[in-house]
Design a protein around this motif. Sequence first.
Motif, short mmCIF file in Angstrom:
data_model
loop_
_atom_site.label_atom_id
_atom_site.label_comp_id
_atom_site.label_asym_id
_atom_site.label_seq_id
_atom_site.Cartn_x
_atom_site.Cartn_y
_atom_site.Cartn_z
N THR A 62 0.80 -1.23 0.15
CA THR A 62 -0.09 0.04 -0.08
C THR A 62 0.70 1.18 -0.01
OG1 THR A 62 -0.11 -0.10 2.40
CG2 THR A 62 -1.98 -1.12 1.07
N GLY A 63 0.37 2.23 -0.62
CA GLY A 63 1.14 3.64 -0.58
C GLY A 63 -0.05 4.75 -0.65
N THR A 64 0.47 5.87 -1.01
CA THR A 64 -0.67 7.14 -1.23
C THR A 64 -0.58 7.45 -2.53
OG1 THR A 64 0.12 7.66 1.07
CG2 THR A 64 -0.81 9.26 0.00
N ILE A 65 -1.84 7.79 -2.84
CA ILE A 65 -2.13 8.59 -4.17
C ILE A 65 -1.65 9.90 -4.15
CG2 ILE A 65 -3.74 9.25 -5.99
CD1 ILE A 65 -5.75 7.05 -4.98
N THR A 66 -0.59 10.01 -5.13
CA THR A 66 -0.32 11.46 -5.20
C THR A 66 -1.14 12.42 -6.04
OG1 THR A 66 1.96 10.35 -5.06
CG2 THR A 66 2.17 12.62 -5.84
N HIS A 67 -1.45 11.83 -7.29
CA HIS A 67 -2.13 12.61 -8.46
C HIS A 67 -3.03 11.76 -9.13
CE1 HIS A 67 -2.50 16.18 -10.98
NE2 HIS A 67 -2.47 15.30 -12.04
N ILE A 68 -4.39 12.26 -9.60
CA ILE A 68 -5.07 11.52 -10.55
C ILE A 68 -5.24 12.73 -11.77
CG2 ILE A 68 -7.43 10.71 -10.86
CD1 ILE A 68 -7.37 9.85 -7.85
#
Length: 171
Positions: A29-35
């Motif tokens: 798991t990690g973190t969404i930076t940009h969409i």
Amino acid sequence: DALGPLPDVEPGAAVGVSLIEGDLELSATGTITHIDQGRVYAFGHPFFNLGPVRFPMKKAYVYSVFPSVQSSWKIAAVGESIGTVEQDRATPIAGRLGSPPPMIDTRVTLLSPRSGERTFRFRLVKDELFTPMLAYVSVLSVLQGHERAFGTTTLRLDARLTLEGGQEIRV
């Protein structure tokens, strides 16, 4: 869903990358930076820096973070599939929202005089580097979790591999 409602897919939310799913689970798991128009950028670092990949991207929930100057880590769980991770590069992982990639259906049946017969069903990513290693780790995990870990043991392996065209290989 056993996790309950998961946060929306947005920058700052947790995201998972699955390698094994089903009765056995292995995900990061990690973190969404940009969409940007359905394209998701996450982690801010490589997963394994493999280049082009096809791994399931999933919603995730972080239960707790254990901060450390040396190496922080999280306790997290993944939920529903939300797309496909297509790139694993030096700075992010990147993928598209939508359908997850096809995976390899796997079944391990353990017949033991101590615990009877148990069947484990799971799916492995299709990847020339990971698939053989994950198959090995999965069988080993089933054996270690449900058989005697010490002392003498005799194992008989009956392996069958069914190729996409339907051809079966027996070992």
